[in-house]
Design an enzyme around this catalytic site. Structure first.
Site, PDB file in Angstrom:
ATOM      1  N   CYS A   1       0.839  -1.193   0.000  1.00 53.02           N
ATOM      2  CA  CYS A   1       0.000   0.000   0.000  1.00 53.02           C
ATOM      3  C   CYS A   1       0.887   1.260   0.000  1.00 53.02           C
ATOM      4  CB  CYS A   1      -1.023  -0.038   1.138  1.00 53.02           C
ATOM      5  SG  CYS A   1      -2.387   1.129   0.886  1.00 53.02           S
TER       6      CYS A   1
ATOM      7  N   HIS B   1      -3.104  -4.978   1.389  1.00 51.95           N
ATOM      8  CA  HIS B   1      -2.519  -5.237   2.715  1.00 51.95           C
ATOM      9  C   HIS B   1      -2.487  -6.733   3.005  1.00 51.95           C
ATOM     10  CE1 HIS B   1      -2.416  -1.097   4.349  1.00 51.95           C
ATOM     11  NE2 HIS B   1      -3.403  -0.894   3.496  1.00 51.95           N
TER      12      HIS B   1
ATOM     13  N   GLU C   1      -0.861  -8.252   5.179  1.00 49.20           N
ATOM     14  CA  GLU C   1      -0.700  -8.487   6.614  1.00 49.20           C
ATOM     15  C   GLU C   1      -2.041  -8.509   7.355  1.00 49.20           C
ATOM     16  OE1 GLU C   1      -0.916  -4.033   6.333  1.00 49.20           O
ATOM     17  OE2 GLU C   1      -0.256  -5.672   5.058  1.00 49.20           O
TER      18      GLU C   1
END
Length: 192
Positions: A79, A171, A173
């Site tokens: 990002c 993202h 994560e």
């Protein structure tokens, strides 16, 4: 294998957990120049790219990170981290690290309330589609000759690799799927 996560803003803890689950031997936070010593790879997380860039300059991290990248240290930008890597930013006459031969468009998927999740096919990731979380995400408008497109969404490039540099609009994560972090760790092993 020692991986750093730039810890100035963004989903730092989530990246650390994902890297640990993906098999990194040691994961450390990077807040100062000294924290870059001995790293085999570096993750640049999401957040707000202008703020992260200002903090990188304030803490004298911009040039050391750029030099690490130029020396071949693998880096993974997600990002805002993708924007930090970009050699060109649409509508801007300046860049942050400027190390990846891509043109990015900031917030190209809309504002916070337009955030969404979708399934993506990502080159190099086997098995079921990859669940991607987009939050005020950028996208890659153009890539240079050395850049391999890894994934697209609605004809927009959302993941790419240039040698030891990996970038994603989304993202990784923020899901339990650590395959993209494993992909990055494989890049680190290749480089070592």
């Amino acid at each position: 294998m020692k991986i750093g996560v730039l810890a100035l803003q963004g989903a730092v803890i989530e990246h650390i957990k994902s890297l640990q689950q993906a098999g990194a031997d040691e994961v450390v936070t990077v807040k100062r120049k000294e924290d870059l010593q001995g790293l085999d790879g570096l993750v640049l997380p999401g957040g707000e790219s202008t703020t992260i860039g200002k903090l990188m300059n304030q803490y004298d991290l911009m040039n050391p990170i750029r030099e690490m990248a130029q020396a071949g240290t693998p880096m993974f930008g997600t990002c805002a981290g993708l924007i930090l890597l970009a050699g060109r930013i649409h509508g801007q006459d300046w860049v942050h690290l400027g190390i990846m031969d891509i043109l990015v468009d900031r917030n190209s998927f809309g504002r916070q309330r337009e955030s969404f999740e979708t399934d993506l096919k990502v080159k190099g990731i086997e098995g079921e589609p990859y669940r991607a979380v987009f939050i005020r995400a950028p996208h890659i408008m153009e890539v240079g000759d050395q850049v391999e497109v890894l994934s697209t969404y609605q004809d927009r490039i959302v993941a790419a690799r240039q040698g030891h540099l990996l970038g994603a609009s989304f993202h990784p994560e923020l899901t339990d799927d650590v395959r993209l972090h494993q992909y990055f760790l494989d890049m680190v092993r290749e480089t070592r």
